[in-house]
Design a protein around this motif. Structure first.
Motif, PDB file in Angstrom:
ATOM      1  N   ASP A 159      29.198  20.773   0.374  1.00  0.00           N
ATOM      2  CA  ASP A 159      28.358  21.652  -0.445  1.00  0.00           C
ATOM      3  C   ASP A 159      29.205  22.761  -1.051  1.00  0.00           C
ATOM      4  OD1 ASP A 159      26.017  20.218   0.084  1.00  0.00           O
ATOM      5  OD2 ASP A 159      25.346  21.583   1.682  1.00  0.00           O
ATOM      6  N   ASP A 160      30.094  23.351  -0.229  1.00  0.00           N
ATOM      7  CA  ASP A 160      30.977  24.414  -0.710  1.00  0.00           C
ATOM      8  C   ASP A 160      31.943  23.893  -1.774  1.00  0.00           C
ATOM      9  OD1 ASP A 160      32.423  26.979  -0.712  1.00  0.00           O
ATOM     10  OD2 ASP A 160      33.971  25.865   0.372  1.00  0.00           O
ATOM     11  N   ILE A 161      32.609  22.786  -1.495  1.00  0.00           N
ATOM     12  CA  ILE A 161      33.586  22.233  -2.432  1.00  0.00           C
ATOM     13  C   ILE A 161      32.920  21.861  -3.755  1.00  0.00           C
ATOM     14  CG2 ILE A 161      35.085  20.238  -2.877  1.00  0.00           C
ATOM     15  CD1 ILE A 161      35.727  20.306   0.177  1.00  0.00           C
ATOM     16  N   CYS A 162      31.791  21.195  -3.682  1.00  0.00           N
ATOM     17  CA  CYS A 162      31.136  20.709  -4.898  1.00  0.00           C
ATOM     18  C   CYS A 162      30.479  21.825  -5.704  1.00  0.00           C
ATOM     19  CB  CYS A 162      30.131  19.615  -4.557  1.00  0.00           C
ATOM     20  SG  CYS A 162      30.932  18.102  -3.952  1.00  0.00           S
ATOM     21  N   ALA A 163      30.308  23.002  -5.114  1.00  0.00           N
ATOM     22  CA  ALA A 163      29.752  24.146  -5.833  1.00  0.00           C
ATOM     23  C   ALA A 163      30.818  24.867  -6.664  1.00  0.00           C
ATOM     24  CB  ALA A 163      29.110  25.120  -4.849  1.00  0.00           C
ATOM     25  N   ARG A 164      32.067  24.545  -6.436  1.00  0.00           N
ATOM     26  CA  ARG A 164      33.166  25.202  -7.161  1.00  0.00           C
ATOM     27  C   ARG A 164      33.328  24.606  -8.554  1.00  0.00           C
ATOM     28  NH1 ARG A 164      37.644  25.028  -2.298  1.00  0.00           N
ATOM     29  NH2 ARG A 164      36.269  25.911  -0.704  1.00  0.00           N
ATOM     30  N   LYS A 165      33.800  25.429  -9.478  1.00  0.00           N
ATOM     31  CA  LYS A 165      34.042  24.965 -10.840  1.00  0.00           C
ATOM     32  C   LYS A 165      35.417  24.307 -10.884  1.00  0.00           C
ATOM     33  CE  LYS A 165      31.017  28.150 -13.121  1.00  0.00           C
ATOM     34  NZ  LYS A 165      30.819  29.053 -14.229  1.00  0.00           N
ATOM     35  N   MET A 166      35.412  23.002 -10.622  1.00  0.00           N
ATOM     36  CA  MET A 166      36.656  22.243 -10.623  1.00  0.00           C
ATOM     37  C   MET A 166      36.358  20.786 -10.944  1.00  0.00           C
ATOM     38  SD  MET A 166      37.321  22.268  -6.472  1.00  0.00           S
ATOM     39  CE  MET A 166      39.030  21.948  -6.582  1.00  0.00           C
ATOM     40  N   LYS A 167      37.372  20.097 -11.421  1.00  0.00           N
ATOM     41  CA  LYS A 167      37.275  18.665 -11.702  1.00  0.00           C
ATOM     42  C   LYS A 167      38.043  17.917 -10.631  1.00  0.00           C
ATOM     43  CE  LYS A 167      36.675  19.189 -16.598  1.00  0.00           C
ATOM     44  NZ  LYS A 167      37.211  19.071 -17.911  1.00  0.00           N
ATOM     45  N   HIS A 168      37.488  16.784 -10.214  1.00  0.00           N
ATOM     46  CA  HIS A 168      38.092  15.955  -9.176  1.00  0.00           C
ATOM     47  C   HIS A 168      38.436  14.590  -9.768  1.00  0.00           C
ATOM     48  CE1 HIS A 168      36.545  18.685  -5.999  1.00  0.00           C
ATOM     49  NE2 HIS A 168      35.575  18.859  -6.864  1.00  0.00           N
ATOM     50  N   HIS A 169      39.592  14.070  -9.378  1.00  0.00           N
ATOM     51  CA  HIS A 169      39.996  12.733  -9.817  1.00  0.00           C
ATOM     52  C   HIS A 169      40.466  11.944  -8.603  1.00  0.00           C
ATOM     53  CE1 HIS A 169      42.740   9.632 -11.399  1.00  0.00           C
ATOM     54  NE2 HIS A 169      41.777   9.518 -12.286  1.00  0.00           N
ATOM     55  N   LEU A 170      39.883  10.779  -8.397  1.00  0.00           N
ATOM     56  CA  LEU A 170      40.322   9.890  -7.326  1.00  0.00           C
ATOM     57  C   LEU A 170      41.568   9.168  -7.824  1.00  0.00           C
ATOM     58  CD1 LEU A 170      39.733   8.739  -4.503  1.00  0.00           C
ATOM     59  CD2 LEU A 170      38.423   6.931  -5.642  1.00  0.00           C
ATOM     60  N   ASP A 171      42.723   9.511  -7.251  1.00  0.00           N
ATOM     61  CA  ASP A 171      43.984   8.924  -7.692  1.00  0.00           C
ATOM     62  C   ASP A 171      44.136   7.489  -7.211  1.00  0.00           C
ATOM     63  OD1 ASP A 171      44.687  11.373  -8.886  1.00  0.00           O
ATOM     64  OD2 ASP A 171      45.620  12.081  -7.037  1.00  0.00           O
ATOM     65  N   GLU A 172      43.824   7.274  -5.939  1.00  0.00           N
ATOM     66  CA  GLU A 172      43.908   5.933  -5.369  1.00  0.00           C
ATOM     67  C   GLU A 172      43.103   5.870  -4.086  1.00  0.00           C
ATOM     68  OE1 GLU A 172      48.017   4.993  -4.213  1.00  0.00           O
ATOM     69  OE2 GLU A 172      48.475   7.057  -4.708  1.00  0.00           O
TER      70      GLU A 172
END
Length: 117
Positions: free
Chosen positions: A58-71
Motif C-alpha cells: 500500500d505504501d509503495i504503490c501510493a508513491r509517485k513512481m513508475k515500476h518496470h518488471l525487468d525479468e
C-alpha cells in the motif's frame, strides 16, 4: 483479492502499481525480508503475515513512481524477479527478489534493493 502466482499477474502487479494484486499473491503466513541501506543483512526488516506485507505494498504503490518488471523466472516452487523503479524526480530504485512458493502463493521472500541518494 486472491491471485495465484504467474508471470502475467506479476507483471500486472508491478507495472500496474497494484497493491491489492500484489498482496493477493502472498500466503496468509508469508514472510518477507528486506535488505537495503537501512536494513543490512545482519538486521533485515522482516515483515510477517499478509497484513504487514499488504501495508508495505500500500505504501509503495501510493508513491509517485513508475515500476518496470525487468525479468522474472518461475520454476517449480521458486520465483525470482528484478524490477526498476523511477520516481517523478528521477530517483531510481533497483529491486531484486527471490521467493519460495507454496500452493501457488509466495510463502517466503527476500528483497534486496538499492536506490539513488
Amino acid at each position: 483479492m486472491q491471485t495465484m502466482m504467474d508471470r502475467t499477474s506479476l507483471k500486472k502487479a508491478v507495472e500496474g502499481n497494484n497493491a491489492a494484486l500484489w498482496t493477493g499473491m502472498y500466503a496468509d503466513d508469508a514472510e518477507v525480508r528486506v535488505i537495503d541501506q537501512d536494513h543490512p543483512p545482519s538486521k533485515p526488516l522482516v515483515l510477517k503475515g499478509k497484513k504487514a506485507i499488504g501495508a508495505m505494498y500500500d505504501d509503495i504503490c501510493a508513491r509517485k513512481m513508475k515500476h518496470h518488471l525487468d525479468e522474472s523466472v518461475i520454476e517449480g516452487d521458486h520465483l525470482a524477479f528484478a524490477e526498476t523503479c523511477t520516481y517523478d524526480n528521477g530517483t531510481k530504485v533497483y529491486f531484486s527478489a527471490m521467493a519460495e512458493l507454496k500452493n501457488g502463493k509466495i510463502s517466503r521472500q527476500t528483497n534486496i534493493q538499492a536506490w539513488d541518494r
